[in-house]
Design a protein around this motif. Sequence first.
Motif, PDB file in Angstrom:
ATOM      1  N   ASN A 168     -16.778  11.430  -7.999  1.00 10.80           N
ATOM      2  CA  ASN A 168     -17.466  10.382  -8.054  1.00 10.80           C
ATOM      3  C   ASN A 168     -16.785   9.333  -8.143  1.00 10.80           C
ATOM      4  OD1 ASN A 168     -19.893   9.093  -9.560  1.00 10.80           O
ATOM      5  ND2 ASN A 168     -18.977   9.217 -11.278  1.00 10.80           N
ATOM      6  N   LEU A 169     -16.459   9.040  -6.461  1.00 14.24           N
ATOM      7  CA  LEU A 169     -16.175   7.948  -6.747  1.00 14.24           C
ATOM      8  C   LEU A 169     -16.459   6.746  -6.266  1.00 14.24           C
ATOM      9  CD1 LEU A 169     -13.820   9.017  -3.154  1.00 14.24           C
ATOM     10  CD2 LEU A 169     -12.905   9.229  -5.797  1.00 14.24           C
ATOM     11  N   GLY A 170     -17.858   6.904  -7.301  1.00 11.82           N
ATOM     12  CA  GLY A 170     -18.766   5.563  -7.323  1.00 11.82           C
ATOM     13  C   GLY A 170     -18.640   5.085  -8.260  1.00 11.82           C
ATOM     14  N   ARG A 201       0.801  -1.237   0.030  1.00  8.50           N
ATOM     15  CA  ARG A 201       0.301   0.000   0.313  1.00  8.50           C
ATOM     16  C   ARG A 201       1.069   1.301  -0.282  1.00  8.50           C
ATOM     17  NH1 ARG A 201      -5.504  -0.815   2.292  1.00  8.50           N
ATOM     18  NH2 ARG A 201      -5.357   1.898   2.445  1.00  8.50           N
ATOM     19  N   THR A 202       0.708   2.063  -0.832  1.00  6.54           N
ATOM     20  CA  THR A 202       1.366   3.343  -1.081  1.00  6.54           C
ATOM     21  C   THR A 202       0.594   4.678  -1.329  1.00  6.54           C
ATOM     22  OG1 THR A 202       1.495   3.305  -3.516  1.00  6.54           O
ATOM     23  CG2 THR A 202       3.618   2.530  -2.478  1.00  6.54           C
ATOM     24  N   PHE A 203      -0.878   4.554  -0.925  1.00  4.23           N
ATOM     25  CA  PHE A 203      -1.453   5.074  -0.474  1.00  4.23           C
ATOM     26  C   PHE A 203      -2.081   5.666   0.831  1.00  4.23           C
ATOM     27  CE2 PHE A 203      -3.356   1.480  -2.372  1.00  4.23           C
ATOM     28  CZ  PHE A 203      -4.512   0.743  -1.050  1.00  4.23           C
ATOM     29  N   SER A 204      -3.103   6.335   1.552  1.00  8.47           N
ATOM     30  CA  SER A 204      -3.615   6.013   2.689  1.00  8.47           C
ATOM     31  C   SER A 204      -4.450   7.448   3.047  1.00  8.47           C
ATOM     32  CB  SER A 204      -2.143   6.358   3.518  1.00  8.47           C
ATOM     33  OG  SER A 204      -2.406   6.606   4.944  1.00  8.47           O
ATOM     34  N   ASP A 261      -1.400   2.984  -8.425  1.00  4.66           N
ATOM     35  CA  ASP A 261      -1.397   4.043  -9.292  1.00  4.66           C
ATOM     36  C   ASP A 261      -2.668   5.068  -9.229  1.00  4.66           C
ATOM     37  OD1 ASP A 261      -0.340   6.394 -10.965  1.00  4.66           O
ATOM     38  OD2 ASP A 261      -0.326   5.431 -12.839  1.00  4.66           O
ATOM     39  N   HIS A 262      -2.464   6.405  -8.834  1.00  2.62           N
ATOM     40  CA  HIS A 262      -4.180   7.018  -9.261  1.00  2.62           C
ATOM     41  C   HIS A 262      -2.836   8.637  -9.112  1.00  2.62           C
ATOM     42  CE1 HIS A 262      -7.138   4.764  -9.997  1.00  2.62           C
ATOM     43  NE2 HIS A 262      -7.172   4.659  -8.696  1.00  2.62           N
ATOM     44  N   VAL A 263      -3.409   9.241 -10.034  1.00 10.50           N
ATOM     45  CA  VAL A 263      -2.245  10.681 -10.181  1.00 10.50           C
ATOM     46  C   VAL A 263      -3.157  11.722  -9.451  1.00 10.50           C
ATOM     47  CG1 VAL A 263      -1.705  12.360 -12.312  1.00 10.50           C
ATOM     48  CG2 VAL A 263      -1.808   9.736 -12.940  1.00 10.50           C
ATOM     49  N   THR A 298      -9.660   5.294  -0.084  1.00  7.26           N
ATOM     50  CA  THR A 298      -9.221   6.580   0.403  1.00  7.26           C
ATOM     51  C   THR A 298      -9.685   7.680   0.739  1.00  7.26           C
ATOM     52  OG1 THR A 298      -8.176   7.624  -1.339  1.00  7.26           O
ATOM     53  CG2 THR A 298      -6.548   6.101   0.628  1.00  7.26           C
ATOM     54  N   GLY A 299     -11.368   7.894   0.098  1.00 11.41           N
ATOM     55  CA  GLY A 299     -11.016   9.064  -0.923  1.00 11.41           C
ATOM     56  C   GLY A 299     -10.453   9.332  -1.721  1.00 11.41           C
ATOM     57  N   PRO A 300     -11.050  10.890  -1.772  1.00 12.60           N
ATOM     58  CA  PRO A 300     -10.698  12.052  -2.150  1.00 12.60           C
ATOM     59  C   PRO A 300      -8.409  12.661  -2.896  1.00 12.60           C
ATOM     60  CG  PRO A 300     -12.509  12.977  -2.274  1.00 12.60           C
ATOM     61  CD  PRO A 300     -12.659  11.926  -1.818  1.00 12.60           C
ATOM     62  N   ASP A 301      -8.500  13.039  -0.844  1.00 15.25           N
ATOM     63  CA  ASP A 301      -8.291  13.411  -0.489  1.00 15.25           C
ATOM     64  C   ASP A 301      -7.166  12.696   0.491  1.00 15.25           C
ATOM     65  OD1 ASP A 301      -9.140  16.812  -1.274  1.00 15.25           O
ATOM     66  OD2 ASP A 301     -10.354  16.797   0.157  1.00 15.25           O
TER      67      ASP A 301
END
Length: 316
Positions: A53-55, A14-17, A46-48, A72-75
């Motif tokens: 609209n996370l649905g 996991r490189t996101f949080s 990956d996400h840039v 994570t949500g958008p932030d």
Amino acid sequence: MVVTDRPEISLYLRTFSDQPNQDWNAALQAARAMDAAGVDRVVVSDHVVFGENLGAYSDPAVGGTPGGKQPTGPDGDWLEPLIFLTAVAATTSRIRLGTGVLLAALRRPAVLAKQVATIDVLSGGRVDLGVGIGWQREEYEAAGLPFRRRGRLLDHTLEVCQALWTQQRASYSAPELAFDGIHQMPKPVQPGGVPIWVSGTVNPAVARRLNRFGQRWIPWGPAITDLKGAIPAMQQAIADVGGDPSELRVQASAALVKGADRSIDVRATVAAVPQILADGGPTIHDIRFSGTLPSDPDRAAEVLAELVSAFRAVTG
């Protein structure tokens, strides 16, 4: 192409949080522990950017997974995978470095080719490039690219990368871009360029992409949990587009199973492996385990050593 004699073990890191002030040194430390324990491959996502609209993450019509939820949500914080893997390369000696998956079409193709070749050279030829088209329209809009053409944009990106990786005096011509007499050095260490792994569901477009770029498949959607049905279906789809389905290699997925005390149950985790191998047969190149490692570095190292040992025992 030669199918590997024994399946390899990969671990998703996991490189996101969604936590503020995340300690990313812990992720690098986990990668070093994987290297020391004998894990074959570390894989990152990956996400840039994110829209709101996370649905769409759970909408199969745009490439999402039914029932899935963006974590994570958008932030939330998401590290750029190629930069992170460069840091891993600098502090490890043998583990392979994979993206699972990189939204390659969001990068300018010639720049991406240079970046990936550089990581491959610096790591001694340890890179695997897993790619996919993604599910989020907003990422393409933020990059100034048409979401509806994302499949073609991915193919175009991979075409340019392969040309620059393999041709000393590279030429390329397509509606998106044309060049001639272009030199890009250094080339990747790996013969033929960095291996490309294509993520996707069973469909003709993915079959064509696999046939063109190496027949290394990361199943997505329903195929993840139905290898027994999905692999023959993909082999048939590859044959239908004129390819040799016997060359298909597959990265299967499994979970790090936790016991009642919330610690990783190594025995239960590897118990899934024989069925995966039975369903996938000789097409299975590696099995990628996803889950959260213990936060304590010493305990994480112990679990990884146990997991690798148990995996090797099961796979021979």
